[in-house]
Design an enzyme around this catalytic site. Structure first.
Site, PDB file in Angstrom:
ATOM      1  N   HIS A  47       0.881  -1.173   0.000  1.00  0.00           N
ATOM      2  CA  HIS A  47       0.000   0.000   0.000  1.00  0.00           C
ATOM      3  C   HIS A  47       0.911   1.213   0.000  1.00  0.00           C
ATOM      4  O   HIS A  47       1.898   1.266   0.740  1.00  0.00           O
ATOM      5  CB  HIS A  47      -0.892   0.027   1.242  1.00  0.00           C
ATOM      6  CG  HIS A  47      -1.497   1.382   1.505  1.00  0.00           C
ATOM      7  ND1 HIS A  47      -2.551   1.879   0.760  1.00  0.00           N
ATOM      8  CD2 HIS A  47      -1.178   2.349   2.413  1.00  0.00           C
ATOM      9  CE1 HIS A  47      -2.867   3.088   1.202  1.00  0.00           C
ATOM     10  NE2 HIS A  47      -2.052   3.396   2.205  1.00  0.00           N
ATOM     11  N   CYS A 115      -4.557   1.973  -4.496  1.00  0.00           N
ATOM     12  CA  CYS A 115      -3.780   3.083  -3.942  1.00  0.00           C
ATOM     13  C   CYS A 115      -2.497   3.339  -4.727  1.00  0.00           C
ATOM     14  O   CYS A 115      -2.061   4.486  -4.860  1.00  0.00           O
ATOM     15  CB  CYS A 115      -3.435   2.784  -2.484  1.00  0.00           C
ATOM     16  SG  CYS A 115      -2.595   1.191  -2.261  1.00  0.00           S
TER      17      CYS A 115
END
Length: 222
Positions: A47, A115
């Site tokens: 992430h 993301c």
């Protein structure tokens, strides 16, 4: 008389990298490499977020912004300095407004539109660079392998977590020209808005009661 000119101020841009698996992906992939079920080790389920203008931006439950290193993701596993930008905060907000149609709650997909795609577009806009390729290509490398099948349930949990974060931030909105950036320091739960609305309703009820009392007092004096 002499004149001087100043160059536009620059702002550091950093990529925060987190391992959503907390080390589990690395441990599991090492075992699969030893069993010759995977060609190479997978260091993490990545992430990423963008740190610029003193704030941390990421994509999950829509586009969000928070206090750097104080989000639900904890401490970054790695911080990559992407460069310097002369894009000021107002112009960056305009960019976020423009990409909102592609980066919102409804368009998020952990494996296809996540993301890292958001961070990549932000970096290209801010410094003209892409984020590291190994982060972007992780889904395509993993999905068709035994490792991908093994962690599929874990990935589903991660996707639900990203889509339905229990502690969400105020969504990114372009701030009014006359006010400061209003949404960087406060977390709030989804129940906050409901409770706030309930209190507002109670306050309105009290206001109505006060109006009735005033009317009765006037009638009594008459």
């Amino acid at each position: 008389m002499t004149s001087s000119s100043s160059s536009p101020s620059s702002h550091a841009v950093e990529l925060f990298v987190y391992d959503l698996s907390g080390g589990l992906a690395s441990t599991l992939s090492k075992q699969l490499v030893l069993q010759r079920l995977l060609d190479k080790e997978i260091d993490g389920v990545w992430h990423t977020s963008i740190h610029v203008h003193g704030k941390e931006y990421w994509f999950g439950h829509g586009m969000q912004v928070g206090i750097p290193k104080q989000t639900q993701f904890g401490t970054p596993k790695e911080i990559i300095r992407m460069g310097e930008t002369q894009v000021d905060e107002a112009l960056f907000q305009t960019f976020l407004d423009e990409v909102h149609s592609r980066f919102n709650v409804g368009t998020y997909s952990l494996l296809e539109h996540n993301c890292n795609n958001f961070s990549d577009e932000c970096c290209e806009f801010l410094v003209g660079k892409k984020i590291p390729e190994h982060i972007l290509r992780l889904p395509s490398e993993v999905l068709g392998t035994p490792f991908g099948a093994a962690i599929k349930p874990m990935l589903n949990v991660f996707e639900n977590t990203m889509r339905n974060t229990s502690m969400v931030l105020l969504m990114i909105r372009r701030p009014p020209r006359s006010t400061h950036f209003p949404y960087t320091t406060h977390f709030r739960s989804p129940d906050h808005d409901h409770d706030h609305d309930h209190h507002d309703h109670d306050d309105n009820d009290h206001d109505d009661d006060d109006d009735d009392d005033d009317h009765n007092d006037d009638h009594h004096h008459d």
